[in-house]
Motif scaffolding. Structure first.
Motif, PDB file in Angstrom:
ATOM      1  N   VAL A   9      -7.051 -16.670 -31.912  1.00 27.82           N
ATOM      2  CA  VAL A   9      -6.176 -17.724 -32.434  1.00 27.82           C
ATOM      3  C   VAL A   9      -5.864 -18.722 -31.324  1.00 27.82           C
ATOM      4  O   VAL A   9      -5.595 -18.324 -30.193  1.00 27.82           O
ATOM      5  CB  VAL A   9      -4.845 -17.120 -32.941  1.00 27.82           C
ATOM      6  N   VAL A  10      -5.900 -20.019 -31.614  1.00 29.92           N
ATOM      7  CA  VAL A  10      -5.523 -21.002 -30.591  1.00 29.92           C
ATOM      8  C   VAL A  10      -4.222 -21.702 -30.967  1.00 29.92           C
ATOM      9  O   VAL A  10      -3.690 -21.530 -32.065  1.00 29.92           O
ATOM     10  CB  VAL A  10      -6.624 -22.066 -30.346  1.00 29.92           C
ATOM     11  N   SER A  11      -3.743 -22.546 -30.040  1.00 30.29           N
ATOM     12  CA  SER A  11      -2.408 -23.121 -30.195  1.00 30.29           C
ATOM     13  C   SER A  11      -2.270 -24.019 -31.424  1.00 30.29           C
ATOM     14  O   SER A  11      -1.194 -24.187 -31.954  1.00 30.29           O
ATOM     15  CB  SER A  11      -2.020 -23.885 -28.942  1.00 30.29           C
ATOM     16  N   THR A  12      -3.382 -24.598 -31.871  1.00 26.67           N
ATOM     17  CA  THR A  12      -3.286 -25.427 -33.069  1.00 26.67           C
ATOM     18  C   THR A  12      -3.275 -24.586 -34.341  1.00 26.67           C
ATOM     19  O   THR A  12      -3.222 -25.123 -35.443  1.00 26.67           O
ATOM     20  CB  THR A  12      -4.473 -26.408 -33.125  1.00 26.67           C
ATOM     21  N   PHE A  15     -10.608 -18.603 -34.966  1.00 30.68           N
ATOM     22  CA  PHE A  15     -12.055 -18.793 -35.032  1.00 30.68           C
ATOM     23  C   PHE A  15     -12.795 -17.586 -35.582  1.00 30.68           C
ATOM     24  O   PHE A  15     -13.971 -17.672 -35.879  1.00 30.68           O
ATOM     25  CB  PHE A  15     -12.600 -19.223 -33.669  1.00 30.68           C
ATOM     26  N   ARG A  16     -12.137 -16.463 -35.672  1.00 28.83           N
ATOM     27  CA  ARG A  16     -12.717 -15.299 -36.362  1.00 28.83           C
ATOM     28  C   ARG A  16     -11.613 -14.694 -37.210  1.00 28.83           C
ATOM     29  O   ARG A  16     -10.956 -13.727 -36.821  1.00 28.83           O
ATOM     30  CB  ARG A  16     -13.270 -14.284 -35.351  1.00 28.83           C
ATOM     31  N   SER A  17     -11.410 -15.291 -38.373  1.00 29.42           N
ATOM     32  CA  SER A  17     -10.219 -14.932 -39.133  1.00 29.42           C
ATOM     33  C   SER A  17     -10.417 -13.704 -40.021  1.00 29.42           C
ATOM     34  O   SER A  17      -9.454 -13.111 -40.468  1.00 29.42           O
ATOM     35  CB  SER A  17      -9.760 -16.119 -39.968  1.00 29.42           C
ATOM     36  N   GLU A  61      -5.673 -22.554 -35.481  1.00 29.09           N
ATOM     37  CA  GLU A  61      -6.985 -22.094 -35.957  1.00 29.09           C
ATOM     38  C   GLU A  61      -7.277 -20.684 -35.461  1.00 29.09           C
ATOM     39  O   GLU A  61      -6.984 -20.360 -34.317  1.00 29.09           O
ATOM     40  CB  GLU A  61      -8.117 -22.993 -35.425  1.00 29.09           C
ATOM     41  N   LEU A  93      -9.055  -7.189 -33.482  1.00 28.94           N
ATOM     42  CA  LEU A  93      -7.684  -7.455 -33.931  1.00 28.94           C
ATOM     43  C   LEU A  93      -7.534  -8.909 -34.363  1.00 28.94           C
ATOM     44  O   LEU A  93      -8.167  -9.805 -33.799  1.00 28.94           O
ATOM     45  CB  LEU A  93      -6.684  -7.125 -32.822  1.00 28.94           C
ATOM     46  N   LYS A  94      -6.656  -9.131 -35.286  1.00 27.62           N
ATOM     47  CA  LYS A  94      -6.549 -10.426 -35.970  1.00 27.62           C
ATOM     48  C   LYS A  94      -6.319 -11.613 -35.034  1.00 27.62           C
ATOM     49  O   LYS A  94      -6.907 -12.672 -35.214  1.00 27.62           O
ATOM     50  CB  LYS A  94      -5.424 -10.338 -37.013  1.00 27.62           C
ATOM     51  N   ASP A  95      -5.430 -11.462 -34.054  1.00 26.25           N
ATOM     52  CA  ASP A  95      -5.026 -12.632 -33.257  1.00 26.25           C
ATOM     53  C   ASP A  95      -5.903 -12.920 -32.055  1.00 26.25           C
ATOM     54  O   ASP A  95      -5.601 -13.816 -31.278  1.00 26.25           O
ATOM     55  CB  ASP A  95      -3.592 -12.428 -32.743  1.00 26.25           C
ATOM     56  N   PHE A  96      -6.969 -12.179 -31.920  1.00 27.84           N
ATOM     57  CA  PHE A  96      -7.738 -12.265 -30.679  1.00 27.84           C
ATOM     58  C   PHE A  96      -8.205 -13.686 -30.364  1.00 27.84           C
ATOM     59  O   PHE A  96      -8.222 -14.098 -29.208  1.00 27.84           O
ATOM     60  CB  PHE A  96      -8.944 -11.326 -30.759  1.00 27.84           C
TER      61      PHE A  96
END
Ligand SMILES: Cc1cc2nc3c(=O)[nH]c(=O)nc-3n(C[C@H](O)[C@H](O)[C@H](O)COP(=O)(O)OP(=O)(O)OC[C@H]3O[C@@H](n4cnc5c(N)ncnc54)[C@H](O)[C@@H]3O)c2cc1C
Ligand code: SF4
Ligand code: SF4
Ligand code: SF4
Ligand code: SF4
Ligand code: SF4
Ligand code: FES
Lengths: 348, 275, 247
Positions: free
Chosen positions: A281-284, A288-290, A286, A276-279
């Motif tokens: 995602v970090v607070s800044t 890392f697997r977009s 980014e 899944l897309k947001d797996f």
């Protein structure tokens, strides 16, 4: 305890008796060709030729949603762990799923013991049902070394005709059989018959992955830029079904849920999925697997490289569920073989 | 400490003081209710709970010699961090940790240390800097480079002043976008590296900053020929459990929460999604 | 703590979403401890011009509605679009495929001259929206979750993954495996996959996820026998407002 025979017509009573002490989960047909693990109340004939259930039995050890904590914020925060478990029997678990549960055992006990899992696991009796034929065309259990099981169950039954040839692995298994089942000792003839059937099955399961699986971590390691991932990027819907149905996927999300009084509430976990897309995602902001291709690459690497290296065993147990459920036919065997083909280092 | 009954159970802590460092960053000091002595290694983090909102991983920013209280520097980024900003002394929150491993202090002893902090990266490094200043004799030359976006975002300005006054360390600060009152250097922090006089074989570089920073810092450090296993970086990933279960922080075969969050470049260069 | 004042507004819609809010009886009583409902067309007659939070249902289909929604934006601190008509335009956008004059003729016949109509659009096409509660109709649990989140000052936990995730967690037999078609793989979850659970294909009432793989999904639909036009009309049922994405 030596191996025993349980007559097929006695199985119903065995299961019903188990209900005295356990909640019993077994396989039911949901719709033509689709099976699920569900609570068994009326035991008629247990199903025989079922293929892997839509969801693996991990749902009874690591449920889709689960409360971890209950808290009250007033007057001062007061937090209590919530750990639910019940005595349960999983009846008719196939070899692939037994391997799957053994792998979850590793994950949830490694480094820190996850009591929400292990407490359930401790109270679970696993009665396996061996496979003598490939269950369906998607099975790759033999190919990843998961057809044969010698651990991870309490009782294992094999269909040898009128009887289930039954091996008892644990003292709890023995206790249950003695208490709840009719049985006779297995004779030399029965044992031979059993061994012959087991031997015969070897030829029926093709090895589908075109290399010794111990080569896979290295092959995958060198396959980060393989065109396979680009092709999958175009095809994959990012729907997460391959994760959700996989017996060895265990990633989860954690979230708080406040009660309507706005002072007390729960912290829960829920299955998550690395496709899944947001797996990641970090607070800044980014990710890392977009791309879907990167996320699938991650999923395949988890099965055949990352976790395989960390735990020294394949993290695909070969149930074929991901292949069967992928709406766009992304096939685990085809994908792995494509990676192998493109990345063979030499012709060993 | 990880609770024996449940790995998800936080211990309650009281907020004993708070200090607004910048518009976006707040410093809070916590005291655990049960645990008397909180031991940790610089570079470790905790999972901080605001019940009803959620949990967020936050690096410990205070000195490891202070075992009474735990200092955190928190940037307002979303739900939990905004809720932290609303806390006042006397509030109660939850804590799990310390988590992760921290910097390899034993290996670093006797070596020259080069700290490279970008923005909020100063938070975890401050803990380590406090350690090495307390144990000054255990280390050789110490250089601190710090870059912030603009003068208003400089963290721990008072401490930086104190550090500047010390003769036994070198410190250099730069901002990306100077304003009229800014008289020191401007430009990104990587630019402070080339002029340095370093002994590459004897230097450890300790780098913490936003994800975009690492690539550029690495180029400069490699130009200085600092060996890969002496470049230590702290990584941020999405974290849900902090203890190697939920899978969110995974980079290839490693879990940032369990195996990091500090890694040497020697490890990271083999991980395809790390930097 | 003073209770935030909450108002409900209705634009072009069937008002079914407000009805859902009214059916949450027990929780509604608890909710009323937390908020003051000052204007609710379905529930009470009195209206108030003072409110902090506005739930807005319905799409914008007339010029007069543009003025009205702008007024609401000026007053409310937080605006939540309620239901498919408000969040994505929904079925109202079906008419956008035709000339507006034709639409009027078809709907109102001889009376067409008395009515004014503009292409239907979600409210965010006109004003800034803070939160979205998707669905046709909305899911009541999600409504409660979003309301709680707003009161707590956190982002509501609205999925950005497809319906398939929830569908599979419920252990449904996938409709594609039964020769049917489904919009689940490109549609935002949150409804607990209610349609596939009752053996109906998802028709996308919760709108697209942020990064749908439409070309692959379109191929999938065509492999299941849909023509290009049929596939597009599947998308258009609720997603008429994002037409350009499908073509
Ligand atoms: C090891 C470690 C140490 C850290 N140390 C510190 C520290 O010392 N100080 C500090 O301030 N921070 C630190 N952080 C970062 C901090 O953990 C995050 O800022 C924090 O978790 C954000 O949580 P939140 O609930 O406030 O934000 P969230 O509400 O989770 O959201 C933060 C932002 O992330 C994005 N986001 C979140 N979820 C999604 C999603 N599903 N899809 C897309 N975008 C999303 C959004 O842009 C949002 O604005 C550290 C992180 C790690 C991993
Ligand atoms: S990867 Fe696929 S085949 Fe392997 S265990 Fe998971 S679902 Fe089964
Ligand atoms: S995949 Fe193999 S082990 Fe699993 S059910 Fe099928 S045949 Fe049995
Ligand atoms: S099931 Fe298929 S389409 Fe869905 S995420 Fe997995 S690989 Fe992609
Ligand atoms: S029925 Fe629809 S929502 Fe459910 S898994 Fe299949 S495609 Fe996805
Ligand atoms: S399954 Fe699809 S159409 Fe049905 S409620 Fe959910 S999003 Fe709407
Ligand atoms: S944060 Fe859960 S595995 Fe690292």
């Amino acid at each position: 305890m030596n191996d025993i025979l349980i007559c097929k017509k006695d199985i119903g009573t065995f299961c019903s008796n188990l209900k005295e002490q356990f909640t019993v989960y077994g396989v039911k047909q949901k719709e033509e060709g689709f099976y699920v693990f569900d609570e068994i109340d009326e035991f008629s004939d247990p199903l025989k030729d079922y293929i892997p259930t839509i969801l693996p039995p991990k749902k009874y050890l690591f449920p889709q949603q689960e409360t971890l904590l209950r808290f009250d914020t007033q007057p001062l925060p007061d937090v209590k762990p919530v750990i639910e478990s019940r005595k349960q029997v999983l009846f008719g678990v196939r070899p692939c799923d037994i391997h799957g549960i053994s792998l979850l055992d590793k994950i949830f006990t490694a480094d820190h013991d996850d009591k929400n899992y292990t407490r359930k696991r401790e109270e679970t009796v696993i009665i396996g049902m061996d496979c003598l034929e490939p269950c369906y065309e998607h099975a790759l259990c033999a190919s990843v070394g998961c057809l044969n099981v010698d651990d991870g169950y309490d009782i294992m039954m094999t269909d040898i005709g009128d009887y289930f040839y039954t091996s008892i692995k644990t003292s709890q298994g023995e206790e249950i059989v003695r208490k709840y089942s009719k049985y006779t000792g297995a004779g030399e003839e029965d044992r031979k018959r059993f061994l012959r059937l087991r031997n015969d099955r070897e030829g029926k399961f093709e090895n589908k992955i075109k290399t010794d699986i111990s080569n896979l971590p290295l092959i995958f390691k060198n396959a980060d830029n393989d065109p396979v991932w680009d092709e999958l990027n175009d095809r994959c819907l990012g729907c997460g079904r391959c994760n959700i149905v996989c017996p060895t996927c265990y990633c989860f999300d954690v979230y708080d849920c406040m009660d309507l009084n706005m002072t007390s509430g729960e912290r829960c976990r829920e299955w998550d999925a690395c496709t899944l897309k947001d797996f990641a995602v970090v607070s800044t902001g980014e990710n890392f697997r977009s791309t879907r291709g990167q996320r699938l690459r991650h999923r395949f690497n988890r099965k055949f490289n990352y976790l395989m290296t960390r735990y020294n065993t394949s993290f695909c147990v070969g149930c074929g569920r991901c292949t069967r459920s992928c709406p766009v036919n992304i096939d685990v065997v085809e994908t792995v073989n494509a990676v192998i083909k493109n990345n063979k280092t030499d012709d060993k | 400490m990880i609770n024996n009954d449940s790995i998800f159970l936080p211990e309650i802590a009281e907020v004993v003081s708070t200090r607004q460092l910048t518009e976006m960053e707040k410093y809070i000091e916590l005291k655990l209710k049960e645990t008397k002595e909180f031991n940790f290694n610089p570079g470790q983090f905790i999972q901080l709970s605001i019940f009803g909102i959620g949990e967020a991983p936050i690096s410990i920013s205070s000195s490891p010699f202070n075992k009474d209280t735990i200092g955190l520097c928190v940037r307002k980024a979303g739900d939990v961090t905004s809720a932290i900003h609303k806390l006042e002394a006397g509030s109660y929150i939850g804590i799990r940790g310390p988590l992760g491993n921290g910097f390899p202090i034993e290996e670093m002893k006797g070596k020259d240390l080069l700290f490279v902090a970008g923005g909020l990266g100063l938070a975890p490094l401050r803990s380590l800097i406090n350690y090495v200043l307390e144990r000054r004799d255990d280390f050789a030359k110490i250089t601190i480079l710090y870059g912030a976006k603009n003068p208003g975002e400089i963290l721990f300005a008072d401490e930086l002043e104190l550090w500047k006054k010390r003769k036994d360390i070198a410190i250099d600060i730069t901002v990306d976008k100077p304003d009229d009152n800014w008289s020191s250097k401007s430009g990104v922090v990587t630019r402070l590296i080339p002029p340095l006089d370093m002994e590459p074989t004897n230097t450890y570089a300790l780098v913490v900053g936003p994800p975009v920073m690492y690539k550029y810092v690495l180029l400069e450090l490699q130009a200085k020929q600092i060996s890969e296993d002496h470049i230590i970086m702290s990584l941020e990933r999405r974290m849900k459990c902090g203890i190697g279960k939920c899978g969110h922080c995974q980079i290839n075969g490693v879990y940032v929460c369990l195996d990091g969050p500090e890694f040497s470049y020697h490890t990271l260069k083999f991980l395809s999604e790390a930097i | 703590m003073t209770k935030p004042r909450v108002a409900f507004f209705s634009f072009t819609s069937c008002e079914g979403c407000q009805l859902v809010v009214l059916t949450i009886e027990e929780q509604l009583l608890e909710l009323v401890n937390l908020i003051d409902i000052v204007s609710f067309r379905e529930a009470m007659s009195e209206k108030s011009e003072e409110y902090d939070i506005a739930f807005v249902e319905g799409s914008i289909t007339r010029t007069s509605e543009i003025e009205r929604i702008k007024k609401i934006r000026e007053t409310a601190k937080v605006i939540i679009a309620l239901g498919a008509c408000a969040t994505i335009g929904g079925v109202n956008c079906l008419k956008n495929q035709f000339e507006m004059d034709k639409v009027k003729d078809i709907v109102y016949g001889k009376m067409a001259g008395n009515y004014e109509t503009i292409p239907a659009r979600p409210i965010e096409a006109v004003i800034k929206v803070d939160y979205w509660i998707q669905g046709c109709p909305i899911d009541k649990d999600e409504f409660i979750e979003v309301t709680k989140a707003i009161l707590l000052g956190k982002k509501p936990r609205i999925p950005d993954y497809p319906v398939c995730v929830e569908c599979q967690m419920r252990e449904n037999v996938c409709l594609f495996e039964k020769g049917m078609v489904c919009m689940g793989p490109v549609t935002r979850a949150g409804c607990k996959a209610i349609c596939p659970t009752y053996n109906d294909g998802c028709v996308g009432c919760r709108g697209l996820i942020d990064d749908p793989n439409l070309s692959s999904h379109k191929n999938l639909l065509s492999e299941h026998g849909l023509t290009v036009d049929e596939a597009i009309s599947q998308y258009m049922l609720f997603g008429g407002n994002s037409k350009e994405k499908y073509e």
